[in-house]
Scaffold this active site. Structure first.
Site, mmCIF file in Angstrom:
data_model
loop_
_atom_site.group_PDB
_atom_site.id
_atom_site.type_symbol
_atom_site.label_atom_id
_atom_site.label_comp_id
_atom_site.label_asym_id
_atom_site.label_seq_id
_atom_site.Cartn_x
_atom_site.Cartn_y
_atom_site.Cartn_z
ATOM 1 N N GLU A 178 11.457 35.055 90.531
ATOM 2 C CA GLU A 178 12.074 33.751 90.295
ATOM 3 C C GLU A 178 11.806 32.796 91.457
ATOM 4 O O GLU A 178 11.507 31.623 91.262
ATOM 5 C CB GLU A 178 13.569 33.926 90.027
ATOM 6 C CG GLU A 178 13.799 34.662 88.703
ATOM 7 C CD GLU A 178 15.250 34.974 88.402
ATOM 8 O OE1 GLU A 178 15.636 34.875 87.227
ATOM 9 O OE2 GLU A 178 16.002 35.334 89.329
ATOM 10 N N PHE A 219 31.514 39.280 92.005
ATOM 11 C CA PHE A 219 31.772 39.481 90.581
ATOM 12 C C PHE A 219 32.755 40.621 90.340
ATOM 13 O O PHE A 219 33.650 40.523 89.499
ATOM 14 C CB PHE A 219 30.463 39.750 89.837
ATOM 15 C CG PHE A 219 29.595 38.532 89.695
ATOM 16 C CD1 PHE A 219 29.925 37.542 88.783
ATOM 17 C CD2 PHE A 219 28.470 38.370 90.473
ATOM 18 C CE1 PHE A 219 29.133 36.409 88.641
ATOM 19 C CE2 PHE A 219 27.674 37.243 90.343
ATOM 20 C CZ PHE A 219 27.999 36.262 89.430
#
Lengths: 422, 422
Positions: A170, A13
Site C-alpha cells: 500500500e 482495536f
C-alpha cells in the site's frame, strides 16, 4: 460491595472493543494509553502518503467514552505490573489497582536485530511514524528540485519500501501515485515521474497471505504503477546512503520499513514466556498461564487457533479477542460457566494498490481491480468512528480520485529531530 | 532578451498576492520559503485551540502554482542577500539570482528582551507554534486528571494568555469554550469547568484597535465565558511555575504569549535601517532607500500611511502591498510611469470571542454579538484557498457549533522536545 475494576492497557482495536462490549455491565473500567488517541491503523499508510490528515483517522480516547461515566481514561505510560499488589505501575510512579487486568499494548516494527536501521528506515505504527515518513517523502522531492548533481538527484528520487505485506504494498503504490500523478506538474527542475519506487520482499511473493493468483495480480498492478518489485531478495544493510539487497547496493535517500513486528513489553511486565516476536503465549481463554485475572489480547498476544495456525495480527482478530474477553468477564461476574475456548473467525484479507486497484479475499470469494477497491473503501469508511470522520475521509478520497490532488501534504517539524520524534 | 526575474522571499499573504497579481506578465517568478506551505494565520488560533486541523488552513505553496509554469517554488532558508551580485543566499550555500527582489518574510512574536520566556510562554505564528500550544493545553487537563495534589492541580487548570489584542482574545475565548463546554463531560477526577483562564493586557483596555464600546463589549463577552480579564497589568516574569503580574504571582502551567511581534531579519540581510520592531523602513513605493530593485512588504516592512499612522500588520494590509508591488513591477517593465505612492485602505477590524460572539468594525459600521460572528465566519471562509478547505472548515465549525465537539484534539510529539520543535 465494591464494583469490579477492569484495567485495560492500550486503546487499540482490542482494548476499545473490550471497553465497548463491557457497556451496561457493573464494572468500573480504566483505560490507560500512552497516547490520547485511538488510531485507525489500517489507513495509517494514507497519512504517510499525504492522502489523509492525521485528525481523520484518530480520535481522543476519552471523547469516545464521554457518555460512559464508569469509564476513566488515563494518559500514562505503563512501566510494569505488580501481580501481588494487583496494580499497574505508571512512569510517573502512580499505581492503578485492578481486579481484572487486560494488556492490549500492541506491537512495534522489528528490525531483526538491526535496531540501528530504524533511524534511516522508519516503520509505520504511530501518527508520528506516519508524519515522519510523509515529511521524508515530501522533502526528498523538495531536495531533488534543488539538487544540481544528477547522481544525488537520482538517489533523492529513489524510494525504497522494505516488506511486501499489505502495508508495504500500500505504501509503495501510493508513493508511486504521488510521484507519477499528484506532484508531477508542480516541479520545474525535476520530472517526478522519473522517480523510482522499489518494493523489496524476502519471501518468494508479495502479499503472501493471499492466493498466488491475487498476489501475482498485485505484483502486476504495482508494476503498472511503476513500482519495481523485487521478491526473494533480503536487505542486508540500511544506511543514510541507501540499501544493500543481497550484494547489490541501491542509492536511496528515503527508506521505509514494513517488514516484521515486535510485541510490546507485556511479557516482560508479567515475567512470563514470550514467543520469538516477544508476544505473550496465552491460554485458550486468552488468560496468561497461572494468572486467571490477567488477559493479554491483540498484537501482543500469541494465540493459536484450532487449526493450529497462529491468529494474524490484524484489526478483526484484535476485535474478536476483545469481544471474547468481555464475555469471559461478564460470565465470571455472573458466576456462570466460562465460555468455550476462543476461536478466531477469519473474515478475509484486503489490500489496495494505488488509488484504483485492490485485492479482496473473503473465503471462496476472490476479487481484484476497481470493484475490489470500492469494497475495500466502503468497508474502511464503515469501520471509522463517527459521521464526521466518515465524511472527511470520503471527501479526501473523492479529491484524490477525481482531482488527483492529495490534501495532506504539509511538512511539519524539522528533519533534524525526526529520530527523536515528529 | 532574457525574461525579468522576480524573486519573492516568503509565501505569506503579501508574497502570494504579489505572485498572483504578476500572472500573465512576462516575468519569471521564484518563490522561496522555509516552509512548504502557505499558512492562513488569522485562523491559526483555532488550530491551537483544537477547533481546526492543521491541513485545513495550510496549503503546499507549489500546489497553488501547479498551473503557472513560470513560477518556481523553492523550499529553502534565506540567510542573506548579495546586493552587488543580485543574488539571494540560501542556507545550503546556493545563490538565487534576481532582477527584482521582494522580501516578505513576516514577523515572529517578541518578548521585549526576555527571549528566555519563549520556552514557557510560546507564541503563535507557525503551525508548530499552534500544535505546541494545543498539546500543552490538552496535556494540562490530562495531567490535572492524574494529579492528587490540589495546589498543583489548580496550577494545571490555570491558563494564562498574555496580550489583549485579537489573537489573545481569541485564544482566551476558545480555551474557555474548551474547558467549560467541550471537555467537561470527559474527565472523572476533575471538573474542567473549574479551570481559570486569565487574559493579561498591559494597556488600559483589550482590543485597542476597536472603539472603546466594542472593546468593552469584548471584555464583557470574555467574562461571560469565564475569562478573568486583567488590563493595565504587565507581566514582570514568566517561569515554568507561573507568571508574575506586577507583584502578584499566579501559578500556571500553561502560558501563551500573544503580545508584541519582531520582524524577520530582512533589515540585517540588507544592512539597512530598521525601526524598533526590526522592520525595514521603506519608501512610499515600498522600495528600500537607495535600492530601487528591492521591495520589502508585509509584516517585515515599516510603512507609514498618508495620515501619518503606521500600516497595521494584518493580512489585508499585506495583500494591498503585494498588489501594489505587482503594479510597480508591471509598469517598470512596460516603461510606463510609476504608480502613485502606496496608500493603505483600512477595511476594518474583526475579532471573535468564543464560538458565538464577535466584534466587527467596518468604517462607520460597528457590529457585535452573533451577527458579527456570522459575518466574521463567512468572511474567513471566503478568504480560504479552495473549495476543499472551505467545506472542511465549515464542517469543523458546524460540529463545534451544533455538537460542541472539537475535532482536532490530537496530542502529537512529546513535550520533551517542544522547545526544539513540534
Amino acid at each position: 460491595m465494591p464494583r469490579h475494576r477492569v484495567v485495560i492497557v492500550g486503546a487499540g482495536f482490542a482494548g476499545l472493543k473490550l471497553a465497548n462490549d463491557l457497556k451496561g455491565g457493573s464494572v468500573d473500567i480504566t483505560i490507560i494509553d500512552r497516547r490520547n488517541h485511538h488510531l485507525f491503523q489500517p489507513l495509517l499508510y494514507q497519512v504517510a502518503t499525504t492522502v489523509l490528515a492525521t485528525s481523520e483517522i484518530a480520535w481522543p480516547i476519552r471523547s469516545l467514552y464521554r457518555n460512559r461515566p464508569e469509564v476513566t481514561t488515563l494518559l500514562g505510560e505503563v512501566v510494569g505490573v505488580d501481580l501481588s499488589e494487583h496494580t499497574v505501575s505508571l512512569r510517573d510512579g502512580q499505581g492503578i489497582s485492578y481486579d481484572t487486568l487486560v494488556l492490549a499494548t500492541g506491537a512495534r516494527h522489528a528490525y531483526f536485530g538491526h535496531d540501528e536501521w530504524e533511524k534511516v528506515a522508519p516503520g509505520l505504527k504511530t501518527l508520528e511514524d506516519a508524519t515522519t515518513i510523509r515529511r521524508r517523502v515530501l522533502l526528498a522531492f523538495e531536495k531533488a528540485e534543488m539538487e544540481p548533481d544528477p547522481e544525488r538527484r537520482k538517489a533523492l528520487l529513489t524510494f525504497m519500501v522494505v516488506g511486501g505485506g499489505a502495508t508495504g504494498v500500500e505504501l509503495a503504490g501510493m508513493i508511486a501515485e504521488l510521484a507519477h500523478r499528484a506532484l508531477y506538474r508542480e516541479f520545474r527542475h525535476i520530472d517526478t515521474r522519473t522517480a523510482k519506487i522499489l518494493l523489496v520482499e524476502a519471501g518468494p511473493r508479495i502479499l503472501p497471505v493471499f492466493t498466488p493468483e491475487l498476489s501475482e495480480y498485485g505484483r502486476q498492478a504495482l508494476e503498472k504503477l511503476g513500482v519495481d518489485v523485487r521478491t526473494g531478495k533480503s536487505v542486508t544493510n540500511c544506511s543514510a546512503e541507501g540499501v544493500k539487497i543481497g550484494d547489490e547496493f541501491i542509492a536511496s535517500q528515503t527508506l521505509i520499513w514494513a517488514a516484521g513486528v515486535r510485541a510490546s513489553k507485556a511479557a516482560v511486565w508479567l515475567g512470563v514466556e514470550a514467543d520469538r516476536a516477544g508476544r505473550v503465549v496465552v491460554r485458550s481463554d486468552l488468560t496468561v498461564p497461572e494468572m486467571p485475572d490477567v488477559f493479554v489480547i491483540g498484537d501482543t498476544a500469541s494465540v493459536v487457533s484450532e487449526n493450529g495456525r497462529p491468529v494474524p495480527g490484524i484489526a478483526p482478530a484484535a476485535k474478536q479477542q476483545g469481544a471474547y474477553v468481555a464475555k469471559v468477564i461478564a460470565r465470571r461476574l455472573a458466576g456462570a460457566e466460562p465460555p468455550r475456548p476462543f476461536v478466531y473467525h477469519h473474515q478475509g484479507n484486503l489490500a489496495t494498490i494505488g488509488r484504483r486497484a485492490a485485492v479482496v479475499e473473503f473465503g471462496r470469494l476472490k476479487l481484484k481491480g476497481s470493484i475490489a477497491w470500492w469494497i475495500w473503501g466502503l468497508a474502511h469508511i464503515f469501520f471509522l468512528i463517527g459521521t464526521r470522520s466518515r465524511i472527511a475521509v470520503a471527501a479526501s478520497w473523492l479529491w484524490v480520485f477525481l482531482r488527483g490532488q492529495h490534501s495532506a501534504r504539509l511538512i511539519t517539524q524539522r528533519e533534524t529531530i525526526q529520530d527523536m520524534d515528529s
